[in-house]
Design an enzyme around this catalytic site. Structure first.
Site, short mmCIF file in Angstrom:
data_model
loop_
_atom_site.label_atom_id
_atom_site.label_comp_id
_atom_site.label_asym_id
_atom_site.label_seq_id
_atom_site.Cartn_x
_atom_site.Cartn_y
_atom_site.Cartn_z
N LYS A 49 -7.31 -7.84 -8.64
CA LYS A 49 -7.36 -8.42 -9.98
C LYS A 49 -7.05 -9.91 -9.88
O LYS A 49 -6.04 -10.32 -9.30
CB LYS A 49 -6.31 -7.76 -10.88
CG LYS A 49 -6.91 -6.95 -12.00
CD LYS A 49 -5.79 -6.38 -12.85
CE LYS A 49 -6.32 -5.83 -14.15
NZ LYS A 49 -5.24 -5.33 -14.99
O1 G3P Z 1 -5.34 -3.66 -18.75
C1 G3P Z 1 -4.64 -4.70 -19.36
C2 G3P Z 1 -3.51 -4.15 -20.10
O2 G3P Z 1 -2.57 -3.61 -19.23
C3 G3P Z 1 -2.86 -5.08 -21.07
O3 G3P Z 1 -2.48 -4.29 -22.12
O4 G3P Z 1 -1.23 -3.64 -24.09
O5 G3P Z 1 -0.30 -5.35 -22.51
O6 G3P Z 1 -2.22 -5.91 -23.96
P1 G3P Z 1 -1.50 -4.84 -23.23
#
Ligand code: G3P
Length: 229
Positions: A94
């Protein structure tokens, strides 16, 4: 746009967005998960040595496992990415969306290292990542929704761009917060949706299913009692 969406028929893949091995172990038994994505925040929650954890997850999961670099300079990103790629053949590195990230993706894609360009918040960012050779691009739906944008529009635009120009990059709908996000991702033909365990679990539930199970079992039990009498 609608016509474009109708023509596509690829299957939506579900990845689990977690670094927790218990969640991964459990979700794998359900037969619906084909990959895992992690990020530094998710890994930090596990309080484990990064490379050991990535190796353990890679051994459990038959599909791609995204592990993120933490450098911000392209040369350092490349060094980190090469090390991560050595951990297992299913590692996907990533890389954050930025100019340095694009430079790194360009080099890594030529070396055959799979990449997932993350923190994508616009279709233009995603297009650049795809042109640089990213294997996956991850638009963050929930975080866009949080600031009053329609996050899924970026997913939809990217899928259309990528498919219209026959680019090999796959779009991962990321930052998924609830089951409707998954359904919407499928409606716009995202290639992948990466979902937290809680969201995956709530996708299995419907109150009418629970009521139906109780009613079937009650009816069954009543007749069994009568038969025994
Ligand atoms: O895949 C990206 C994810 O982990 C971010 O999620 O909920 O932290 O915006 P969030």
């Amino acid at each position: 746009r609608e016509e474009n969406t109708k023509k596509r028929c690829a299957v939506l893949q579900l990845f689990l967005d977690t670094a927790n091995v218990e969640e991964i172990k459990e979700a794998l038994t359900w037969g619906v998960i084909s990959g895992v994505t992690t990020n530094p925040s998710l890994v930090a929650k596990e309080k484990r040595e990064f490379r050991v954890l990535v190796k353990e997850i890679c051994d459990m999961v038959p599909g791609p496992v995204s592990a993120e670099v933490i450098s911000l300079d392209s040369k350092e990103m490349i060094v980190e990415a090469r090390e991560l790629a050595k951990i297992a053949p299913n590692v996907v590195v990533k890389i954050p969306m930025c100019i340095e990230g694009l430079k790194a993706v360009k080099v890594l894609s030529k070396e055959g290292v799979k990449t997932n360009v993350t923190l994508v918040f616009s279709a233009n960012q995603g297009l650049l990542a795809a042109l640089a050779g990213a294997t996956y691009v991850s638009p963050f739906v929930g975080r866009l929704d949080d600031v009053g944008n329609e996050g899924m529009d970026v997913v939809e635009d990217l899928v259309i761009l990528i498919e219209n120009y026959n680019l090999p990059t796959k779009v991962i709908a990321a930052s998924i917060r609830h089951p409707m996000h998954v359904l919407e991702a499928a409606r716009v033909s995202a290639h992948v949706a990466t979902v937290p365990y809680k969201v995956l679990e709530s996708m299995t539930r419907h109150p009418l299913t629970d009521i139906g199970i109780v009613r079937f079992l009650d009816d069954w039990a009543k007749v069994q009692k009568e038969l025994i009498r």
